[in-house]
Motif scaffolding. Structure first.
Motif, PDB file in Angstrom:
ATOM      1  N   LYS A   1      28.276  41.004  35.514  1.00 27.87           N
ATOM      2  CA  LYS A   1      29.511  41.652  35.938  1.00 27.87           C
ATOM      3  C   LYS A   1      29.205  43.087  36.319  1.00 27.87           C
ATOM      4  O   LYS A   1      28.536  43.803  35.596  1.00 27.87           O
ATOM      5  CB  LYS A   1      30.515  41.564  34.794  1.00 27.87           C
ATOM      6  CG  LYS A   1      31.887  42.001  35.170  1.00 27.87           C
ATOM      7  CD  LYS A   1      32.857  41.685  34.042  1.00 27.87           C
ATOM      8  CE  LYS A   1      34.248  42.031  34.499  1.00 27.87           C
ATOM      9  NZ  LYS A   1      35.245  41.657  33.539  1.00 27.87           N
ATOM     10  N   ALA A   2      29.726  43.502  37.449  1.00 31.75           N
ATOM     11  CA  ALA A   2      29.516  44.872  37.913  1.00 31.75           C
ATOM     12  C   ALA A   2      30.593  45.778  37.336  1.00 31.75           C
ATOM     13  O   ALA A   2      31.772  45.432  37.348  1.00 31.75           O
ATOM     14  CB  ALA A   2      29.556  44.926  39.433  1.00 31.75           C
ATOM     15  N   PRO A   3      30.188  46.934  36.819  1.00 32.89           N
ATOM     16  CA  PRO A   3      31.209  47.866  36.322  1.00 32.89           C
ATOM     17  C   PRO A   3      31.972  48.463  37.498  1.00 32.89           C
ATOM     18  O   PRO A   3      31.395  48.777  38.525  1.00 32.89           O
ATOM     19  CB  PRO A   3      30.387  48.932  35.603  1.00 32.89           C
ATOM     20  CG  PRO A   3      29.038  48.887  36.246  1.00 32.89           C
ATOM     21  CD  PRO A   3      28.834  47.459  36.692  1.00 32.89           C
ATOM     22  N   LEU A   4      33.275  48.586  37.317  1.00 30.26           N
ATOM     23  CA  LEU A   4      34.094  49.224  38.349  1.00 30.26           C
ATOM     24  C   LEU A   4      33.940  50.732  38.218  1.00 30.26           C
ATOM     25  O   LEU A   4      33.773  51.262  37.121  1.00 30.26           O
ATOM     26  CB  LEU A   4      35.556  48.834  38.198  1.00 30.26           C
ATOM     27  CG  LEU A   4      35.896  47.352  38.352  1.00 30.26           C
ATOM     28  CD1 LEU A   4      37.380  47.134  38.175  1.00 30.26           C
ATOM     29  CD2 LEU A   4      35.416  46.805  39.674  1.00 30.26           C
ATOM     30  N   PRO A   5      33.990  51.441  39.329  1.00 32.74           N
ATOM     31  CA  PRO A   5      33.936  52.906  39.252  1.00 32.74           C
ATOM     32  C   PRO A   5      35.072  53.448  38.388  1.00 32.74           C
ATOM     33  O   PRO A   5      36.141  52.838  38.301  1.00 32.74           O
ATOM     34  CB  PRO A   5      34.096  53.336  40.713  1.00 32.74           C
ATOM     35  CG  PRO A   5      33.695  52.149  41.528  1.00 32.74           C
ATOM     36  CD  PRO A   5      34.081  50.950  40.698  1.00 32.74           C
ATOM     37  N   ALA A   6      34.849  54.579  37.770  1.00 29.77           N
ATOM     38  CA  ALA A   6      35.853  55.190  36.901  1.00 29.77           C
ATOM     39  C   ALA A   6      37.176  55.353  37.639  1.00 29.77           C
ATOM     40  O   ALA A   6      37.218  55.855  38.755  1.00 29.77           O
ATOM     41  CB  ALA A   6      35.359  56.545  36.401  1.00 29.77           C
ATOM     42  N   GLY A   7      38.242  54.899  37.029  1.00 26.97           N
ATOM     43  CA  GLY A   7      39.581  55.029  37.585  1.00 26.97           C
ATOM     44  C   GLY A   7      39.898  54.034  38.692  1.00 26.97           C
ATOM     45  O   GLY A   7      40.993  54.068  39.238  1.00 26.97           O
ATOM     46  N   ALA A   8      38.959  53.174  39.033  1.00 25.52           N
ATOM     47  CA  ALA A   8      39.189  52.216  40.125  1.00 25.52           C
ATOM     48  C   ALA A   8      39.872  50.962  39.603  1.00 25.52           C
ATOM     49  O   ALA A   8      39.551  50.476  38.525  1.00 25.52           O
ATOM     50  CB  ALA A   8      37.872  51.841  40.786  1.00 25.52           C
ATOM     51  N   ALA A   9      40.807  50.489  40.373  1.00 20.24           N
ATOM     52  CA  ALA A   9      41.475  49.231  40.049  1.00 20.24           C
ATOM     53  C   ALA A   9      40.907  48.142  40.952  1.00 20.24           C
ATOM     54  O   ALA A   9      40.542  48.416  42.097  1.00 20.24           O
ATOM     55  CB  ALA A   9      42.975  49.363  40.282  1.00 20.24           C
ATOM     56  N   PRO A  10      40.819  46.927  40.448  1.00 24.32           N
ATOM     57  CA  PRO A  10      40.350  45.842  41.313  1.00 24.32           C
ATOM     58  C   PRO A  10      41.310  45.644  42.483  1.00 24.32           C
ATOM     59  O   PRO A  10      42.506  45.872  42.351  1.00 24.32           O
ATOM     60  CB  PRO A  10      40.365  44.611  40.402  1.00 24.32           C
ATOM     61  CG  PRO A  10      40.532  45.117  39.023  1.00 24.32           C
ATOM     62  CD  PRO A  10      41.139  46.484  39.113  1.00 24.32           C
ATOM     63  N   PRO A  11      40.801  45.220  43.634  1.00 16.92           N
ATOM     64  CA  PRO A  11      41.692  44.973  44.764  1.00 16.92           C
ATOM     65  C   PRO A  11      42.641  43.815  44.476  1.00 16.92           C
ATOM     66  O   PRO A  11      42.361  42.957  43.643  1.00 16.92           O
ATOM     67  CB  PRO A  11      40.740  44.646  45.915  1.00 16.92           C
ATOM     68  CG  PRO A  11      39.446  44.312  45.284  1.00 16.92           C
ATOM     69  CD  PRO A  11      39.412  44.968  43.945  1.00 16.92           C
ATOM     70  N   ALA A  12      43.770  43.795  45.167  1.00 11.20           N
ATOM     71  CA  ALA A  12      44.799  42.772  44.925  1.00 11.20           C
ATOM     72  C   ALA A  12      44.272  41.363  45.109  1.00 11.20           C
ATOM     73  O   ALA A  12      44.672  40.457  44.395  1.00 11.20           O
ATOM     74  CB  ALA A  12      45.999  43.018  45.844  1.00 11.20           C
ATOM     75  N   TRP A  13      43.342  41.166  46.043  1.00 11.60           N
ATOM     76  CA  TRP A  13      42.854  39.806  46.281  1.00 11.60           C
ATOM     77  C   TRP A  13      42.103  39.257  45.080  1.00 11.60           C
ATOM     78  O   TRP A  13      41.877  38.050  44.993  1.00 11.60           O
ATOM     79  CB  TRP A  13      42.002  39.725  47.551  1.00 11.60           C
ATOM     80  CG  TRP A  13      40.744  40.546  47.562  1.00 11.60           C
ATOM     81  CD1 TRP A  13      40.597  41.802  48.065  1.00 11.60           C
ATOM     82  CD2 TRP A  13      39.469  40.172  47.067  1.00 11.60           C
ATOM     83  NE1 TRP A  13      39.314  42.236  47.903  1.00 11.60           N
ATOM     84  CE2 TRP A  13      38.588  41.247  47.298  1.00 11.60           C
ATOM     85  CE3 TRP A  13      38.965  39.035  46.447  1.00 11.60           C
ATOM     86  CZ2 TRP A  13      37.254  41.230  46.932  1.00 11.60           C
ATOM     87  CZ3 TRP A  13      37.630  39.011  46.077  1.00 11.60           C
ATOM     88  CH2 TRP A  13      36.783  40.089  46.318  1.00 11.60           C
ATOM     89  N   LEU A  14      41.741  40.108  44.116  1.00  9.66           N
ATOM     90  CA  LEU A  14      41.075  39.640  42.905  1.00  9.66           C
ATOM     91  C   LEU A  14      42.047  39.230  41.804  1.00  9.66           C
ATOM     92  O   LEU A  14      41.627  38.730  40.776  1.00  9.66           O
ATOM     93  CB  LEU A  14      40.156  40.727  42.349  1.00  9.66           C
ATOM     94  CG  LEU A  14      38.757  40.757  42.910  1.00  9.66           C
ATOM     95  CD1 LEU A  14      37.977  41.921  42.317  1.00  9.66           C
ATOM     96  CD2 LEU A  14      38.040  39.460  42.663  1.00  9.66           C
ATOM     97  N   SER A  15      43.358  39.428  41.991  1.00  8.98           N
ATOM     98  CA  SER A  15      44.291  39.120  40.906  1.00  8.98           C
ATOM     99  C   SER A  15      44.414  37.626  40.602  1.00  8.98           C
ATOM    100  O   SER A  15      44.556  37.270  39.439  1.00  8.98           O
ATOM    101  CB  SER A  15      45.655  39.758  41.144  1.00  8.98           C
ATOM    102  OG  SER A  15      46.249  39.264  42.308  1.00  8.98           O
ATOM    103  N   PRO A  16      44.353  36.717  41.566  1.00  2.92           N
ATOM    104  CA  PRO A  16      44.395  35.298  41.188  1.00  2.92           C
ATOM    105  C   PRO A  16      43.105  34.906  40.458  1.00  2.92           C
ATOM    106  O   PRO A  16      42.011  35.317  40.854  1.00  2.92           O
ATOM    107  CB  PRO A  16      44.502  34.558  42.523  1.00  2.92           C
ATOM    108  CG  PRO A  16      44.976  35.564  43.504  1.00  2.92           C
ATOM    109  CD  PRO A  16      44.430  36.880  43.024  1.00  2.92           C
ATOM    110  N   PRO A  17      43.219  34.131  39.406  1.00  3.64           N
ATOM    111  CA  PRO A  17      42.027  33.746  38.640  1.00  3.64           C
ATOM    112  C   PRO A  17      40.929  33.094  39.474  1.00  3.64           C
ATOM    113  O   PRO A  17      39.751  33.336  39.245  1.00  3.64           O
ATOM    114  CB  PRO A  17      42.572  32.770  37.590  1.00  3.64           C
ATOM    115  CG  PRO A  17      44.014  33.120  37.460  1.00  3.64           C
ATOM    116  CD  PRO A  17      44.450  33.602  38.814  1.00  3.64           C
ATOM    117  N   HIS A  18      41.301  32.289  40.455  1.00  2.83           N
ATOM    118  CA  HIS A  18      40.268  31.624  41.250  1.00  2.83           C
ATOM    119  C   HIS A  18      39.495  32.611  42.122  1.00  2.83           C
ATOM    120  O   HIS A  18      38.303  32.435  42.344  1.00  2.83           O
ATOM    121  CB  HIS A  18      40.864  30.482  42.087  1.00  2.83           C
ATOM    122  CG  HIS A  18      41.830  30.896  43.143  1.00  2.83           C
ATOM    123  ND1 HIS A  18      43.128  31.292  42.863  1.00  2.83           N
ATOM    124  CD2 HIS A  18      41.697  30.980  44.488  1.00  2.83           C
ATOM    125  CE1 HIS A  18      43.746  31.601  43.987  1.00  2.83           C
ATOM    126  NE2 HIS A  18      42.899  31.409  44.995  1.00  2.83           N
TER     127      HIS A  18
END
Length: 129
Positions: A1-18
């Protein structure tokens, strides 16, 4: 798993579990190649790449003025498993917590000849039990 940059939120396309699972698999593959010395091992760069990736029409939410506050969700799910996963998220069963209860749903579906259109339509029909 890659760490996200500090304060960064995952993009919306990553919200679905699949989609999150797909991204995790891609990150694992890159990490495996790095461990074998076939790619530079730069986990922070992978995290930056992940949050900066734009994937049009992959769980992309738009709010066009014509919908008067409504939401347009674009996703190019292109086979039976992808449509099943998308239908589960849209119906609120996918575990993301942000798509359930979307209200009225209209679907525009297109498929190439090599796809099992009847199977795809059966999955979409699950949106209207």
């Amino acid at each position: 798993k890659a760490p996200l940059p500090a304060g960064a939120a995952p993009p919306a396309w990553l919200s679905p579990p699949h989609q999150a699972a797909n991204a995790s698999l891609a990150l694992a593959m890159v990490g495996s190649l790095a461990q074998r010395g076939l790619l530079p091992d730069k986990p922070a760069a992978r995290g930056r790449a992940l949050v900066s990736t734009r994937w049009p029409a992959r769980y992309e939410s738009l709010s066009p003025r014509a919908l008067r506050g409504g939401k347009l969700l674009l996703d190019v799910a292109h086979n039976e498993p992808a449509v099943r996963a998308l239908a589960a998220v849209v119906s609120g069963e996918g575990g993301s917590g942000d798509a359930g209860g979307v209200g009225a749903v209209a679907v525009v579906c297109g498929a190439n000849r090599d796809k099992d259109l009847p199977a795809i339509l059966r999955e979409l029909a699950a949106l209207w039990p």
